[in-house]
Design a protein around this motif. Structure first.
Motif, PDB file in Angstrom:
ATOM      1  N   GLN A  81      42.098  30.613  40.641  1.00 56.62           N
ATOM      2  CA  GLN A  81      42.065  32.029  39.874  1.00 56.62           C
ATOM      3  C   GLN A  81      40.555  32.233  39.563  1.00 56.62           C
ATOM      4  N   ASN A  82      40.171  31.198  38.849  1.00 54.77           N
ATOM      5  CA  ASN A  82      38.976  31.426  38.200  1.00 54.77           C
ATOM      6  C   ASN A  82      37.897  31.665  39.499  1.00 54.77           C
ATOM      7  N   TYR A  83      37.754  30.973  40.563  1.00 55.60           N
ATOM      8  CA  TYR A  83      37.156  31.227  41.597  1.00 55.60           C
ATOM      9  C   TYR A  83      37.074  32.572  42.173  1.00 55.60           C
ATOM     10  N   SER A  84      38.191  33.032  42.057  1.00 53.17           N
ATOM     11  CA  SER A  84      38.647  34.417  42.708  1.00 53.17           C
ATOM     12  C   SER A  84      37.945  35.616  41.799  1.00 53.17           C
ATOM     13  N   GLN A  85      38.168  35.329  40.337  1.00 50.44           N
ATOM     14  CA  GLN A  85      37.407  36.201  39.433  1.00 50.44           C
ATOM     15  C   GLN A  85      35.882  36.229  39.675  1.00 50.44           C
ATOM     16  N   ILE A  86      35.271  34.806  39.750  1.00 47.30           N
ATOM     17  CA  ILE A  86      33.605  35.024  39.921  1.00 47.30           C
ATOM     18  C   ILE A  86      33.473  35.734  41.237  1.00 47.30           C
ATOM     19  N   LEU A  87      34.110  35.590  42.138  1.00 45.66           N
ATOM     20  CA  LEU A  87      33.735  36.240  43.367  1.00 45.66           C
ATOM     21  C   LEU A  87      33.818  37.736  43.289  1.00 45.66           C
ATOM     22  N   ARG A  88      34.777  38.346  42.574  1.00 42.88           N
ATOM     23  CA  ARG A  88      35.032  39.657  42.332  1.00 42.88           C
ATOM     24  C   ARG A  88      34.047  40.485  41.382  1.00 42.88           C
ATOM     25  N   LEU A  89      33.656  39.411  40.316  1.00 44.65           N
ATOM     26  CA  LEU A  89      32.362  39.744  39.510  1.00 44.65           C
ATOM     27  C   LEU A  89      31.249  40.045  40.306  1.00 44.65           C
ATOM     28  N   PHE A  90      30.690  38.905  40.973  1.00 47.34           N
ATOM     29  CA  PHE A  90      29.508  39.107  41.814  1.00 47.34           C
ATOM     30  C   PHE A  90      29.598  40.294  42.834  1.00 47.34           C
TER      31      PHE A  90
END
Length: 1064
Positions: A81-90
């Motif tokens: 989930q964290n990696y997904s959020q980071i990808l979305r923010l970028f």
């Protein structure tokens, strides 16, 4: 199997670990090869069991995997989930940046269209802000004079100086120089500079003389001589080129390297701090922030914290490096205040003016301090006179004499039993009155007064050392001390046209010279010294100082102040044009060169005169030690050179006091020993001797006076240890003259007398020395005569030998005897008086050795030891003469006994009847013995009376026995007459208290026994000799047979029989 040790297997499934441990390591190899396992199963006998075993291991591994997956499942999900959020923010950020770039490109296009108009608007806004800032500054500066006056009223002088300097800098800023409304403010600030200078100088002057609010508490000059004043003065720079004093070096060592040179200045001289701050903070100044901080006095939170640790007089000051230095300094409060006042003067550029005015006021202020101390003492005495007894203020406590070892110089004013007052007779002997004697009221009062005054002078000089050092350190750092760089260049603030006199002639050496000069004048007044002598000495010292100014370069004029030593004319300086009216009003109320005559010391001293030099010496010595310990290194030679107050006092003592004392005491000694009553025994109503001089010991007036004068001179010596050797030499001279006079008096009494010639014979002197009775002779203190402790047999032998020697001198002529009883009494009194003086001298000598007066190289002063030895030799000579007097008296009484008893040879003892009275010569001898004993009793102790009259018994007994040799015949009545004579003599000698009646009875019983043997028949005599052969000698037994006794028959062989009996 270490690979699976860390797997998260729950406790209830620990068996899985055991199962895993059974799996072969080949299954866990990095490069797994299945072919060997397949071949193993195919070639196995029981293929199914092998396959089943592999399935079981597979199930175990799957179960372990399930547990691992179950344990890490949630963490894996959260990470995903964290990696997904980071990808979305970028992704969103990339889109936003793209939009921002597009907007910036649009803004650039629009701004480039009106660039010139925007630049004009920005410049206009900056101009308006600058105008608003100038208006704020003008409004703030207009309030500055009132704020400065308020700070002055609150004695916040440093804050006032800061505000004044900052305001003057602000007036010189661009844009304010041409403002007409500020011209009045500029003029008012110029006047306030003079007012501020006067107020600062007035407060500095008060604190210089310990009259200020923050002055140090009073100390005492009578503290331990080794103590050094603890006041420390901090130099205002660590780059001072001048040597600093000890207290400055201590403080400098604590803060070395902490500040730059300008941190001590506050930027008041070179202006670098202010200029730098204006350059680096230009925008802040334009915005009004810095001007608000400096002019309106707004202080930040950190500044308030720093000010809370400051002394109260700096509570309203703007924090700077000087305040930081004061906060970190560990100097006493009064030193910090003096530093602040000097810093104010330096910031104002008024160093030369301040130094000149301080120099002008130094002498009259010191004179006023001394006068006020004297008045305070006078008031204290008048208040305490009613409550303190007449005698409670006298004593030895005011002076440093030998502690408890010298006797009181003023003998008690009490009368003896005979009504004679010793104090009354001896007051006329001393050249000084009782109040001027060592320990007298005048001496104590003079010492207390000078202690108090010198203590005030030391405390004053302490402050001058601080101020002088600070001013001189400023001079060494800055070329122009009197024109602050922060002031306008077109305003002339230089009040002294001579740049070389940067401190106005004021320095540490100058202040020391003036203070010592005033102290010298006070001492001259106390001693009644002639002004001519003092001026002559001062002229020599001034010339000496002028040639030894401790400065690095020669200056024109008397700027160092050392050339003003002692009598000098106070420096006159030019006063600045600005503020001159205020200065004249505040500082010239009394002309600085007009000094009132005298100090009024006579009001508190019972007497004045040269003899007070003794009580002044120690305070001046302690004063010199303290001054030397306080002097900076630059002036350290002033504490060592012979041109200070101590040198003046020592020269005065050496050149004036000691010669005067010697002449006065020599005259008194001469009068004491040449007076007709000096060696005349005083008539006494008392009949017994007393060893206490207060209770009436009859010491001869001359020797009593000499003893008094000796103690008094040695009292002066203890008050002035440096001159003790000279004074002891005076004492030795007086003692030598007195000894010669005593020897003359002694010779007048014994000249050409047989007793005097006999004691000079070697054989007689030897016998008298070993005679047991010599133990009664005077001995040195704490010593006893052990040479005469002889056995009884030897004692009798010595007495017999001495008796034979004296009896062989018969016939004794009367003209060879001292028939004048007055001469005998004189000898007795002279002996006791000499012993009294000898004991006194010996005690003084021992006390001189023990007294810790002077130390040379860690050892006792050899001159002191020599003096004590010389005094001991005089004590020996006096005691020897006293012993000679007693020896003459003893021999004289023995010779007098022989003279009277030699009448037995001319008398025939053939009486026809029993006589009722002793013979006339016995009566005459008894009368003479009794009379002389009664007359001598008040003058000699019982032991000496025993020595004088104790020899009569032995010489009389031997004379009685030898008288039989010269008799041709004697009858019974003659024997009874001789027995009666011996009994009468025994009674007379036993009546003398000092003589043992048992010894007298034993000796004269032997005489009676001897003569009673004449009444025995020869046979009875021979029988007695057999029983008592040792009672008498063979010659004495033989003489009993030679004399003819009526009615006694003597056989022809009687002598032979006696010899035979005694030879057995």
């Amino acid at each position: 199997m270490g690979l699976f040790d860390e797997l998260p297997v729950p406790p209830e499934k620990e068996f899985l670990r055991e199962e895993l441990s059974r799996v072969d390591e080949l299954w866990t190899a990095a490069r797994f090869d299945s072919l060997p396992h397949v071949v193993h199963i195919l070639t196995s006998k029981d293929r199914e069991s092998e396959v089943q075993y592999l399935k079981e291991q597979s199930d175990v591994i799957e179960e372990v995997v399930d547990e691992v997956v179950h344990s890490y499942h949630s963490g894996f999900n959260k990470a995903i989930q964290n990696y997904s959020q980071i990808l979305r923010l970028f992704s969103e950020s990339t889109e936003s940046i793209a939009v921002l770039k597009h907007d910036l490109v649009e803004a650039k296009k629009r701004l480039s269209a009106r660039n010139k108009q925007l630049h004009q608007l920005w410049y206009r806004s900056v101009t308006l802000r600058h105008i608003i800032s100038l208006l704020d500054q003008i409004e703030g500066i207009a309030k500055v004079p009132a704020r400065i006056e308020k700070l002055i009223a609150e004695k916040q002088f440093y804050a006032a100086v800061q505000l004044h300097l900052q305001s003057m800098l602000m007036l010189e800023r661009e844009g304010l120089q041409t403002v007409g409304a500020l011209q009045d403010v500029r003029s008012e600030l110029t006047k306030l500079r003079g007012v501020l200078f006067y107020k600062v100088l007035e407060d500095l002057h008060a604190h210089l003389y310990n009259n200020g609010e923050y002055s140090s508490p009073g100390s005492t000059l009578l503290d331990n001589d080794d103590e050094v004043p603890t006041t420390t003065a901090a130099a205002l720079t660590t780059q001072n080129s001048q040597p600093l004093s000890r207290r400055t070096r201590l403080l400098k060592g604590d803060n070395d390297g902490s500040y730059k040179s300008r941190s001590m200045d506050g930027g008041s001289f070179d202006g670098h701090e202010e200029e730098g701050s204006l350059e680096t903070n230009e925008e802040a100044t334009l915005d009004g922030h810095m001007s608000t901080l400096k002019i309106n006095g707004d202080i930040t939170k950190d500044a308030k914290t720093a000010l809370s640790q400051m002394p109260i007089w700096l509570s309203n000051s703007t924090p700077d490096e000087f305040l930081e230095f004061i906060r970190k300094s560990d100097a006493p409060l009064h030193v910090k205040y003096l530093q602040t006042m000097v810093e104010c003067l330096c910031k104002l550029g008024k160093v030369a003016a301040a130094g000149a005015i301080i120099s002008q006021r130094l002498r009259p202020t010191t004179h006023e301090i001394i006068t006020s101390k004297i008045k305070a003492h006078a008031e204290h005495q008048s208040l305490s006179r009613s409550s303190i007894g007449q005698g409670s203020r006298t004593g030895m406590g005011g002076l440093h004499f030998i502690k408890g070892q010298l006797e009181v110089y003023q003998l008690p004013k009490q009368k003896h039993q005979n009504g004679i007052s010793i104090a009354g007779t001896l007051v006329t002997v001393s050249p000084v009155s009782p109040v001027m004697s060592p320990g007298g009221k005048a001496q104590v009062a003079a010492k207390e007064l000078l202690d108090s005054i010198l203590d005030a002078v030391v405390r004053t000089f302490e402050n001058h050392v601080v101020v002088g050092e600070l001013l001189e350190s400023k001079v060494s750092q800055h070329a122009d001390m009197n024109t602050p760089k922060s002031m306008p260049a077109d305003v002339n603030w230089n009040i002294d046209p001579e740049a070389s006199q940067a401190t106005g002639g004021y320095s540490v050496g100058f202040s020391l010279s003036v203070l010592q000069s005033e102290c010298q004048q006070l001492i001259c007044e106390i001693l009644r010294a002639t002004p001519e002598a003092a001026s002559a000495d001062a002229a020599v010292q001034t010339a000496r100082l002028a040639s030894k100014v401790p400065s690095k370069e020669k200056r024109d004029g008397s700027d160092d102040g050392l050339t003003f030593a002692f009598r000098f004319t106070d420096a006159t300086v030019s006063v600045p044009n600005q503020g001159v009216d205020l200065i004249r009003q505040g500082w010239s109320r009394r002309g600085p060169n007009v000094l009132p005559e005298g100090y009024g010391s006579a009001a508190v001293l019972p007497e004045q005169g040269i003899y007070l030099a003794a009580s002044l010496y120690r305070p001046v010595l302690q004063f010199a030690d303290k001054i030397a310990s306080m002097l900076p290194a630059k002036y350290s030679q002033l504490g060592r050179r012979n041109d200070g107050l101590l040198a003046f006092v020592e020269n005065f003592v050496k050149d004036h006091f000691l010669p005067t004392m010697f002449v006065d005491y020599r005259k008194c000694v001469q009068q004491a020993i040449s007076s007709p009553a000096a060696f005349r025994p005083r008539a006494h109503l008392i009949t017994t001797y007393t060893p206490s001089i207060e209770k009436g010991r009859p010491v001869l007036q001359g020797l009593l006076a000499i003893d008094f004068l000796t103690k008094e001179v040695l009292g002066w010596a203890q008050a002035m240890p440096k001159f003790a050797s000279d004074l002891v030499k005076y004492v030795q001279t007086f003692l030598e003259r007195t000894y010669e006079r005593c020897r003359t008096s002694y010779m007048e009494a014994v000249l050409e007398k047989q007793s005097y010639m006999l004691i000079g014979r070697h054989d007689v002197e030897k016998l008298m020395r070993i005679d047991p009775s010599s133990s009664y002779l005077p001995n040195p203190l704490s010593q006893f005569n052990t040479e005469s402790n002889l056995p009884d047999a030897e004692t009798i032998e010595v007495e017999s030998e001495l008796s034979d020697l004296l009896l062989n001198l018969r016939p004794i002529k009367q003209e060879n005897l001292i028939h004048d009883d007055n001469k005998l009494i004189l000898l007795a009194s002279l002996s006791d008086s000499l012993e009294y003086v000898a004991d006194s001298i010996e005690r003084l000598g021992q006390a001189t050795i023990r007294a810790p007066n002077q130390v040379v190289n860690g050892k006792g002063n050899p001159a002191q030891t020599d003096n004590s030895k010389n005094l001991a030799s005089f004590a020996h000579e006096y005691r020897k003469l006293a012993i000679d007097c007693l020896k003459v008296l003893r021999i004289e009484m023995q010779m007098e006994t022989i003279f009277h008893l030699q009448g037995m040879t001319n008398r025939e003892y053939l009486d026809d009847q029993d006589a009722e009275e002793p013979d006339d010569f016995i009566i005459s001898l008894i009368a003479q013995i009794t009379q002389r004993d009664e007359k001598m009793a008040p003058f000699v102790s019982n032991a000496k009376r025993n020595y004088i009259f104790g020899g009569i018994c032995s010489i009389a007994a031997n004379a009685f026995l030898k008288a039989l040799t010269d008799m041709k015949s004697i009858n019974l009545f003659g024997v009874q007459q001789i027995c009666r004579d011996s009994i009468a003599l025994e009674q007379a000698l036993s009546a003398i208290p000092s003589i043992s009646s048992e010894v007298v009875q034993q000796r004269l019983d032997r005489v009676r026994t001897y003569y009673e043997l004449l009444n025995m028949p020869v046979e009875a005599l021979l029988a007695f000799i057999k029983e008592h052969r040792d009672l008498f000698t063979a010659v004495e037994y033989g003489n009993l047979l030679k004399v003819q006794v009526p009615g006694r028959e003597i056989q022809p062989d009687a002598q032979y029989r006696v010899s035979e009996i005694l030879s057995l």
